[in-house]
Design a protein around this motif. Structure first.
Motif: not given
Length: 548
Positions: A47-54
């Motif tokens: 979930x952290x990686x998804x937010x950073x990508x966004x």
């Protein structure tokens, strides 16, 4: 921060929360960091990686992410691709833990959700040791803050041990239970496991049958008793005795192979169902005299499907909808023999089971706020041998609980799970929810509009609904959080390098490409035209020769 650099503060568990705006001012950034509090939610690096990508895609600027975490291995996703970072993201990890820490935890508790008698109940607890040596732990069962029983168990090295308590005496009402071990590590939060248990009187159910038979009453009651919790008190009545009965007094009503019902009683049944009540109908030879229709629902009875007892001349349940509550926990109906069934037109009812000749066997129709479940055979061991099979016990128990809207859920749920607060009839009515701290979990606006609530912390939530369906929900943190083993340096290095892989892929897709030369394709086209022209010319010459 270097001059010209800006930053924002994020915290994450199962979800990411933004604590500050993007700024170069140190004060709000420091204040955001100081405001961080531990939570009971589970770590999700995906979930952290998804937010950073966004964030990277929206800002379109290079990012440096400084990650301060204990880097729990259990927070890593099963699919490593979920950790993928953008090419313009640089991840710098700052592990707060570099080696595995031993930890003991109450991993799970199996306890009854509800009890309906004065018998002492059984509670089974599992104690786990994560990265720990073999050690003895004292395990205590408590109810409403009072210790009931304590036992000592030896937990094997990096293993589990079970403890059984058989002396839980549950008083009337909703009760707070817990199993606790003596603290022996740096994480005391998982040394206790919460569960809730409710003591209530059995709920009344009405069983209507014809005067010349009991419609399988004995089998039906025996199945409910065999389920082991005595949740219902079944009251039998003949069709003639129903004129003075009020369906609203019962948790559900059974019509067991009945003929014509008194008009007053049937009208009351229809109103009862529209208002949220439930009826179970078993069809047999008496049902054929009801004007060719199913009581309450009015579904048309088409014919009787009969198979003889000789040889293999019987039907079986060839298809079951295992998602239906009546079948959910036991779909072993293969060996049940159906000699006769009443075929009806399903209409808009949900078909949950079919016989081998495709005759609908179990149908569920919603009328208003209630349900009518139709079983196209009987419960009396005449038209089938279903009552002689263990699957009949599960079917009767699950159907009764479904129709009575008796929640048969677990005694506890995990943090981040949801619960329904209201049904369609209760829109606008206030629901009061107290969290484990004793504070209101909903705002005034949410109390009248929210359909669900998410449990965000471990402990007990007290839900008080306007229809009187009050509930005490025990919530526990996901015990995967109890395994403090950190991710390996190789895993973290691979995660950091996902951005490099993305960069190389993007460079390959956007890099300089050599211009495509077309001379080869031109030469092929010319050659093809030459061959075609030669063949066409030879054909004309051949024709001219023959004409001469």
């Amino acid at each position: 921060l270097k001059p010209g650099e800006r930053a924002e503060v994020l915290t994450f568990a199962s979800r990411v929360q933004v604590l500050s705006e993007v700024t170069d001012d140190h004060s709000p950034l420091n204040a955001a960091i100081d405001s961080i509090q531990p939570s009971d939610a589970r770590t999700s690096f995906a979930e952290l990686s998804r937010s950073v990508r966004s964030i990277a895609q929206s800002l379109k600027l290079p990012l440096t992410v400084h990650l301060f975490s204990d880097m729990q291995q259990t927070g890593m996703p099963p699919n490593f691709n979920d950790l993928r970072l953008n090419a313009d993201v640089k991840l710098e990890t700052h592990p707060l833990v570099t080696k595995e820490e031993p930890n003991f935890a109450v991993e799970n508790v199996v306890a009854p959700r509800r009890v309906f008698d004065n018998k002492k109940s059984r509670v089974l607890a599992t104690v786990a040791g994560f990265g720990a040596h073999k050690e003895a732990r004292t395990v205590t069962l408590s109810l409403n803050g009072r210790a009931v029983e304590s036992k000592t168990v030896e937990v094997p090295e990096i293993g589990r041990a079970t403890v059984e308590f058989t002396s839980l005496d549950v008083p009337y009402g909703r009760n707070k239970g817990e199993v606790r071990i003596d603290s022996a590590d740096s994480l005391p939060a998982d040394d206790v496991f919460y569960f809730s248990v409710e003591r209530a009187d059995p709920r009344p159910a009405l069983y209507v049958h014809e005067a010349d038979g009991n419609g399988g009453l004995l089998y039906f009651k025996t199945a409910l008793d065999a389920a082991g919790q005595s949740a219902f008190d079944v009251t039998p009545a003949t069709v003639d005795q129903t004129a003075n009965l009020a369906p609203s007094k019962y948790a559900f009503v059974v019509l067991a192979d009945v003929g014509a019902l008194p008009a007053t009683f049937e009208n009351q049944l229809k109103e009862y169902v529209r208002g949220g009540g439930s009826v179970l109908i078993a069809l047999g030879h008496h049902s054929l005299g009801f004007g060719g229709k199913v009581p309450v629902t009015g579904q048309k009875i088409v014919e009787t499907r009969y198979s003889g007892r000789e040889g293999d001349r019987f039907q079986v349940a060839s298809w079951l909808d295992t998602s239906h509550p009546s079948i959910l926990k036991d779909d072993r109906w293969d060996d049940v023999k159906f000699l006769r069934a009443i075929k009806i037109e399903p209409g808009d009812a949900r078909v949950a089971a079919k016989l081998s000749d495709q005759t609908p066997l179990l149908l569920d129709q919603q009328i208003g706020e209630g349900h009518v479940v139709v079983f196209a055979s009987t419960f009396d061991n005449i038209d089938n041998d279903f009552p002689l099979h263990s699957s009949f016990v599960a079917f009767v128990d699950q159907t009764a609980r479904y129709l009575a809207r008796m929640d048969n859920g677990p005694p506890s749920v995990m943090v981040d799970s949801f619960a329904e607060l209201r049904d369609s009839k209760e829109r606008g009515a206030a629901v009061d929810v107290l969290d484990p701290k004793g504070e209101r979990a909903l705002s005034l606006d949410e109390a009248t509009k929210a359909q669900n609530i998410q449990f965000t912390m471990a402990g007990f939530y007290d839900i008080r609904r306007p229809n009187g369906r009050n509930e005490l929900v025990a919530v526990n943190a996901d015990r995967r959080e109890s395994d403090l083993t950190p991710a390996t340096p190789d895993t973290l290095s691979l995660w950091q390098n996902t951005a490099n892989g993305t960069a190389e892929a993007e460079a390959a897709s956007t890099g300089d490409q050599k211009p495509l030369s077309l001379w080869w394709y031109v030469m092929l086209a010319v050659l093809a035209l030459t061959v075609a022209e030669s063949l066409l010319g030879n054909r004309h010459l051949s024709v001219d020769s023959e004409a001469a």
